[in-house]
Write a protein that holds these residues in place. Structure first.
Motif, PDB file in Angstrom:
ATOM      1  N   SER A   2       0.895  -1.448  -0.068  1.00  0.00           N
ATOM      2  CA  SER A   2      -0.157  -0.149   0.013  1.00  0.00           C
ATOM      3  C   SER A   2       0.871   1.310   0.237  1.00  0.00           C
ATOM      4  N   SER A   3       0.327   2.289  -0.460  1.00  0.00           N
ATOM      5  CA  SER A   3       1.007   3.491  -0.672  1.00  0.00           C
ATOM      6  C   SER A   3       1.050   4.346   0.687  1.00  0.00           C
ATOM      7  N   PRO A   4       1.897   5.074   1.066  1.00  0.00           N
ATOM      8  CA  PRO A   4       1.866   5.835   2.319  1.00  0.00           C
ATOM      9  C   PRO A   4       0.645   6.896   2.412  1.00  0.00           C
ATOM     10  N   VAL A   5       0.189   6.738   3.407  1.00  0.00           N
ATOM     11  CA  VAL A   5      -0.734   7.866   3.968  1.00  0.00           C
ATOM     12  C   VAL A   5      -0.230   9.417   3.679  1.00  0.00           C
ATOM     13  N   PRO A   6      -1.107  10.327   2.715  1.00  0.00           N
ATOM     14  CA  PRO A   6      -0.645  11.441   2.580  1.00  0.00           C
ATOM     15  C   PRO A   6      -0.707  12.274   3.980  1.00  0.00           C
ATOM     16  N   SER A   7       0.107  13.241   4.226  1.00  0.00           N
ATOM     17  CA  SER A   7      -0.081  14.093   5.373  1.00  0.00           C
ATOM     18  C   SER A   7      -0.159  15.447   5.055  1.00  0.00           C
ATOM     19  N   VAL A   8      -1.088  15.939   5.772  1.00  0.00           N
ATOM     20  CA  VAL A   8      -1.569  17.523   5.402  1.00  0.00           C
ATOM     21  C   VAL A   8      -1.400  18.358   6.894  1.00  0.00           C
ATOM     22  N   LEU A   9      -0.642  19.338   6.805  1.00  0.00           N
ATOM     23  CA  LEU A   9      -0.574  20.278   8.056  1.00  0.00           C
ATOM     24  C   LEU A   9      -1.394  21.683   7.768  1.00  0.00           C
ATOM     25  N   PHE A  10      -2.264  21.897   8.582  1.00  0.00           N
ATOM     26  CA  PHE A  10      -2.906  23.206   8.683  1.00  0.00           C
ATOM     27  C   PHE A  10      -2.180  24.027   9.251  1.00  0.00           C
ATOM     28  N   VAL A  11      -1.878  25.387   8.953  1.00  0.00           N
ATOM     29  CA  VAL A  11      -1.453  26.347   9.877  1.00  0.00           C
ATOM     30  C   VAL A  11      -1.912  27.693   9.748  1.00  0.00           C
ATOM     31  N   CYS A  12      -2.266  28.442  10.907  1.00  0.00           N
ATOM     32  CA  CYS A  12      -2.744  29.699  11.067  1.00  0.00           C
ATOM     33  C   CYS A  12      -1.869  30.276  12.325  1.00  0.00           C
ATOM     34  N   VAL A  13      -2.102  31.559  12.398  1.00  0.00           N
ATOM     35  CA  VAL A  13      -1.365  32.185  13.738  1.00  0.00           C
ATOM     36  C   VAL A  13      -1.869  31.637  14.947  1.00  0.00           C
ATOM     37  N   HIS A  14      -2.994  31.588  15.498  1.00  0.00           N
ATOM     38  CA  HIS A  14      -3.342  31.258  16.846  1.00  0.00           C
ATOM     39  C   HIS A  14      -3.676  29.651  16.893  1.00  0.00           C
ATOM     40  N   ASN A  15      -3.895  28.669  15.784  1.00  0.00           N
ATOM     41  CA  ASN A  15      -4.371  27.410  15.829  1.00  0.00           C
ATOM     42  C   ASN A  15      -5.578  27.287  16.724  1.00  0.00           C
TER      43      ASN A  15
END
Length: 133
Positions: A2-15
């Motif tokens: 199986s292919s690796p799971v894609p990884s997503v990072l969401f970034v804003c100032v204060h989270n």
């Protein structure tokens, strides 16, 4: 294999708003098919209560979420980094896919003002998930 799971990072100032909503939508819709993180360059003490309420309205619970500090490691392990108004505070590494989502900031807004932001984020997350496969 199986292919690796894609990884997503969401970034804003204060989270505490946009990145929390985006991460929650992606985690909810991807059902484990995508590794999801969110962080902030200057994290708040808590997730914005209006954001928590707006997400509760669509069946997603953010009450246990805590704003997290953006780390270099979080960026390095992510395939896609989506910034939401964090500007130059976001580290940039070669080979990563960067997207900048211009969205209104829910900070200091009531639930009525957060709903259209939430709905725009949901639309963008669905499109992103389709692109990720």
């Amino acid at each position: 294999m199986s292919s690796p799971v894609p990884s997503v990072l969401f970034v804003c100032v204060h989270n505490a708003g946009r990145s929390q909503m985006a991460a929650a939508f992606l985690a909810h819709l991807a059902k484990g098919r995508v590794a999801v993180r969110s962080a902030g360059s200057a994290p708040a003490d808590q997730v914005n209560p209006a954001v928590v309420e707006a997400m509760r309205e669509v069946g997603i619970d953010l009450t246990t979420q805590i704003p997290k500090l953006l780390t270099t490691e979080a960026v390095q392990v992510s395939d896609v980094v989506i910034t939401m108004g964090c500007g130059d505070a976001c580290p940039v590494f070669p080979g990563k896919r960067y997207l900048d989502w211009e969205l209104a900031d829910p900070a200091g807004q009531g639930v009525a003002a957060v709903r259209p932001i939430r709905d725009e984020i949901a639309t963008r997350v669905r499109k992103l998930l389709a692109e990720l496969g």
